[in-house]
Structures are given as structure tokens and as C-alpha cells.
Scaffold this motif. Structure first.
Motif, PDB file in Angstrom:
ATOM      1  N   GLN A  99       0.719  -4.211   4.710  1.00 33.19           N
ATOM      2  CA  GLN A  99       1.477  -2.980   4.513  1.00 33.19           C
ATOM      3  C   GLN A  99       1.560  -2.486   3.119  1.00 33.19           C
ATOM      4  O   GLN A  99       1.463  -1.471   2.835  1.00 33.19           O
ATOM      5  CB  GLN A  99       2.940  -3.210   5.289  1.00 33.19           C
ATOM      6  N   LYS A 100       1.775  -3.657   1.999  1.00 31.82           N
ATOM      7  CA  LYS A 100       1.982  -2.970   0.743  1.00 31.82           C
ATOM      8  C   LYS A 100       0.728  -2.509   0.212  1.00 31.82           C
ATOM      9  O   LYS A 100       0.852  -1.770  -0.414  1.00 31.82           O
ATOM     10  CB  LYS A 100       2.194  -4.583   0.031  1.00 31.82           C
ATOM     11  N   PRO A 103       1.545  -9.094   8.350  1.00 30.61           N
ATOM     12  CA  PRO A 103       1.417  -7.689   8.119  1.00 30.61           C
ATOM     13  C   PRO A 103       2.328  -7.109   7.065  1.00 30.61           C
ATOM     14  O   PRO A 103       1.935  -6.089   6.606  1.00 30.61           O
ATOM     15  CB  PRO A 103       2.355  -7.479   9.671  1.00 30.61           C
ATOM     16  N   ARG A 104       3.475  -7.875   6.416  1.00 26.99           N
ATOM     17  CA  ARG A 104       4.078  -7.213   5.270  1.00 26.99           C
ATOM     18  C   ARG A 104       3.038  -7.120   4.112  1.00 26.99           C
ATOM     19  O   ARG A 104       3.059  -6.213   3.353  1.00 26.99           O
ATOM     20  CB  ARG A 104       5.265  -7.890   4.903  1.00 26.99           C
ATOM     21  N   ILE A 119      -1.670  -0.846   2.226  1.00 26.65           N
ATOM     22  CA  ILE A 119      -1.646   0.375   2.811  1.00 26.65           C
ATOM     23  C   ILE A 119      -0.961   1.231   1.897  1.00 26.65           C
ATOM     24  O   ILE A 119      -1.357   2.441   1.762  1.00 26.65           O
ATOM     25  CB  ILE A 119      -1.269   0.087   4.255  1.00 26.65           C
ATOM     26  N   THR A 120       0.307   0.833   1.509  1.00 23.84           N
ATOM     27  CA  THR A 120       1.272   1.812   0.663  1.00 23.84           C
ATOM     28  C   THR A 120       0.441   2.166  -0.579  1.00 23.84           C
ATOM     29  O   THR A 120       0.373   3.364  -0.865  1.00 23.84           O
ATOM     30  CB  THR A 120       2.526   1.046   0.548  1.00 23.84           C
ATOM     31  N   VAL A 153      -2.914  -3.050  11.100  1.00 18.28           N
ATOM     32  CA  VAL A 153      -1.537  -2.675  10.720  1.00 18.28           C
ATOM     33  C   VAL A 153      -1.485  -1.041  10.789  1.00 18.28           C
ATOM     34  O   VAL A 153      -0.620  -0.772  10.997  1.00 18.28           O
ATOM     35  CB  VAL A 153      -1.276  -3.380   9.485  1.00 18.28           C
ATOM     36  N   GLY A 154      -2.649  -0.366  10.052  1.00 22.40           N
ATOM     37  CA  GLY A 154      -2.544   1.077   9.858  1.00 22.40           C
ATOM     38  C   GLY A 154      -2.611   1.900  11.055  1.00 22.40           C
ATOM     39  O   GLY A 154      -2.012   2.886  11.050  1.00 22.40           O
TER      40      GLY A 154
END
Length: 387
Positions: A150-151, A146-147, A153-154, A191-192
Motif C-alpha cells: 500500500q505504501k 499488504p501495508r 501504491i500511495t 492490493v490495489g
């Protein structure tokens, strides 16, 4: 006539004195096209919706970061900001090779940064600041981590806030067949949005046959300046019309970018055996003693895994398929197939600048090969006459 593909530095391996093959040989007549009707249709559909698209998410397999490049997409999607997503990052190196993987990421990020984004035809030459160029960013993902998602998504959020659209940012996820596009869309949604998957996925290419409907992957966040969120449109994988390099076709077959069976399973397994031997024959020690003979290797695998036909005869085709699938899952070594170094990236950029990477149609490729064959035959006749 067999074509030498890859010369590697070989030395005696282990106390047994086993010496891996220095050159992999394969017939140049293997199939080198997988450009299907729905690939052409997908490109046409992408062009039609491009006016509503602000961002391209281009998926490339981390194990073949250069070979999985598709010049057709660069032409069709010119002028849009792009994030190159190197998928399946967990499969291109072992878990302990973090320093090596970071170096690869830095090299690729620097390479794409220096080349700019997707260029418009006839636009000015230069870097990312030239008119008609979109910005390019590089992100590595592992859909089970997930990390890493998430990167991404950022990075997408930053683009969405900058776009400042009242109806939400629209993005296309594109790439070669089986590069992980639908899987990435599902991971972004999971994740989002904390929602279940929205796109069908599978081990074989061709699951997605047409452009999907926009799927929200990032919710509205007015406080951050993100109105209506972010929507991603899934697209079919698009192959190049013709693969000029035989080894490139083997690489794409091994990672699953083409349908299994298009290149014979035994040939793909033999190429994998060659690569395993170049790195460490111990990777398949539980299956077979070190060998350069693919028939011996597949027979041993068939016996070890129960891939037997009537009368206990080893099924080499089933064994070949099993071996390839195990490698794709990361159970038979985790390594990349493309060399990523400053030298190789410079050579790749030079080829692209010279137009060597522009895709040929199948008829163009056949014509070029016919001309080359005639030239070789003429040279042989001249040599014979001179003798």
C-alpha cells in the motif's frame, strides 16, 4: 589459482573453539555471464515503448541492494521518473532487527536522493534538479505484507495525479532476473484492485520472456484527480553482459538471479556456508556441527534430509540445492549479502562516477582479462630476472 574474495574479522565461535574461514576462495574461472538473447530483445522493446511510459518501477533484491543494480537499465530508461523497489525485504533481516532495517532504508533512500534519478546521456552534472533527470524514490516491499504494498501504491498514485493523464499512467516494472517483478505486479493488482494475479511467477529466472500487456493495478479515482487509473507493464529480467567481480556473481547466484546450475550448486552452497559461519554457525545446528568443510557439511545435510543415492551414498549436489533453497525461503537465516553503510555507498558512487560500473560485453571482458594476465606474467618475468 583461487581468488580471495572476502576478508572478514573472525574469532573463535562458541565454546568448541570453532574458527570460521577468514577468506572464501573460489576459482576466478567460474561463469560470469547470464546475458541471454531475450534480455537484449527486452531492452530493445523497452526503448520502443518508452515514449508512452511515465514511471519506472525498478526492482532490486533487498538482500543484494547494490549488486542487483543494472547499469544497462539506467542507460536504456534515461529521463523517466523512477521508484526503486527493494523487494523481499522480509528476507534481508530477521523480524527482530527492525531498527537495523530502518537504518538500511534511510541510508539507501538518502543515497538515491543525493544521486538524483536516471540520467540522460550528456546531461548536465548535478543532483535531481538538473535538466534531463527523473525523480527517484525508494520503497521497500514484502509481497506478503499488504501495508508495504500500500505504501508503494500511495507513491505511485502521487506520481499518477501529478502526470494528469486522461488515459491513465503507464509504468514499466524492470530489474534483474528473478528480482520479484512479476510478483510485485501481482501484489499491486491484489492490493490495489482486489483482483487475482495477472502474471506468471516462478522460483527460477526467465519465466517472463517478453513485454506483457498493460495491467491495471490502481482503479480510476476522479475525485483524487486520477483519471483512468494506473497500468503496469511487466518485462523480462535483464542481466548485465558480464560480471567483473567473482563475489558479485556468487551473490547473484545465491539469491537466484541466475539459473541454478550455471555456477555449480556445491560452490554456491560453500559460499553460503562461509557466510553462515561468519554470522552464526548455530543457524545450521540442526543439520551439522560447525565446520568449514563443505563436503562434510553437505554429507551431513544429505543424511539429515534423506538426499541419498543408491547404497545410501549422500548426494552432495541435491543437498547443496536443498540448502540454497532453504536459505532463499528464509529458513536458514535472514541476512543481506551487501554491506550498506555510508562508507560503502560513497565507494559505490565513486565507482559509478568513474565509469567502473559500466557494463562490459563478454568479448570486452575477455580482452581485458587477457591483457591483465599478460601484465602479470611480464611482472613475474621481470622479478625472476631481477633475482
Amino acid at each position: 589459482m583461487a581468488a580471495p574474495l572476502k576478508t572478514a574479522i573472525s574469532s573463535a565461535s562458541g565454546s568448541s573453539g570453532f574458527v570460521p574461514r577468514a577468506v572464501f576462495e573460489v576459482s576466478p574461472s567460474i561463469t560470469r555471464s547470464y546475458f541471454l538473447g531475450h534480455h537484449a530483445g527486452a531492452l530493445a522493446s523497452m526503448r520502443k515503448v518508452l515514449s508512452n511510459i511515465s514511471l519506472i518501477l525498478e526492482c532490486r533484491d533487498s538482500r543484494v541492494p547494490l549488486t542487483s543494480t543494472n547499469p544497462l537499465l539506467e542507460t536504456a530508461l534515461a529521463g523517466r521518473d523512477r521508484i526503486i523497489v527493494y523487494t523481499k525485504a522480509d528476507l534481508c533481516a530477521s523480524a527482530s532487527a527492525t531498527r537495523w532495517l530502518e537504518k538500511q532504508k534511510q541510508l539507501l533512500a538518502s543515497f538515491h536522493s543525493s544521486r538524483g534519478g536516471i540520467s540522460l546521456p550528456n546531461s548536465a552534472e548535478g543532483g535531481g534538479a538538473a535538466e534531463g533527470y527523473g525523480r527517484t524514490e525508494v520503497v521497500f516491499t514484502d509481497e506478503r505484507n499488504p501495508r508495504s504494498i500500500q505504501k508503494l501504491i500511495t507513491a505511485i498514485k502521487e506520481r499518477a495525479v501529478a502526470a494528469d493523464s486522461l488515459t491513465g499512467l503507464r509504468a514499466l516494472v524492470v530489474g534483474m532476473p528473478n528480482a520479484g517483478k512479476s510478483t510485485l505486479l501481482n501484489a499491486l493488482r491484489r492490493v490495489g484492485m482486489q483482483l487475482p494475479k495477472a502474471a506468471r511467477t516462478g522460483a527460477q529466472p526467465g519465466i517472463t520472456r517478453k513485454l506483457g500487456t498493460p495491467v491495471r493495478v490502481i482503479p480510476e479515482d476522479s475525485a483524487a484527480g486520477l483519471d483512468a487509473g494506473v497500468f503496469v507493464v511487466d518485462t523480462p529480467g535483464v542481466f548485465v553482459p558480464y560480471v567483473g567481480d567473482v563475489e558479485a556473481m556468487l551473490k547473484l547466484s545465491l539469491v537466484g538471479c541466475v539459473k541454478d546450475g550455471l555456477v555449480p550448486a556445491e560452490t554456491v552452497a560453500d559460499y553460503l556456508l562461509f557466510l553462515l559461519n561468519q554470522r552464526d554457525p548455530g543457524m545450521y545446528a540442526e543439520l551439522c556441527a560447525p565446520t568449514n568443510d563443505v563436503r562434510e557439511f553437505l554429507d551431513a545435510v544429505a543424511v539429515r534430509t534423506g538426499k541419498l543415492m543408491k547404497g545410501g551414498v549422500p548426494s552432495q549436489e541435491q543437498a547443496a540445492d536443498w540448502v540454497v533453497q532453504q536459505w532463499r525461503k528464509g529458513n536458514l537465516g535472514r541476512f543481506g549479502l551487501d554491506e550498506v553503510s555510508e562508507e560503502s555507498l560513497r565507494a559505490w558512487a565513486a565507482k559509478a562516477l568513474a565509469g567502473a560500473e559500466q557494463p562490459l560485453s563478454l568479448s570486452q571482458a575477455k580482452k581485458r582479462e587477457k591483457e591483465a594476465r599478460k601484465a602479470r606474467q611480464a611482472a613475474k618475468r621481470q622479478m625472476a630476472e631481477a633475482a
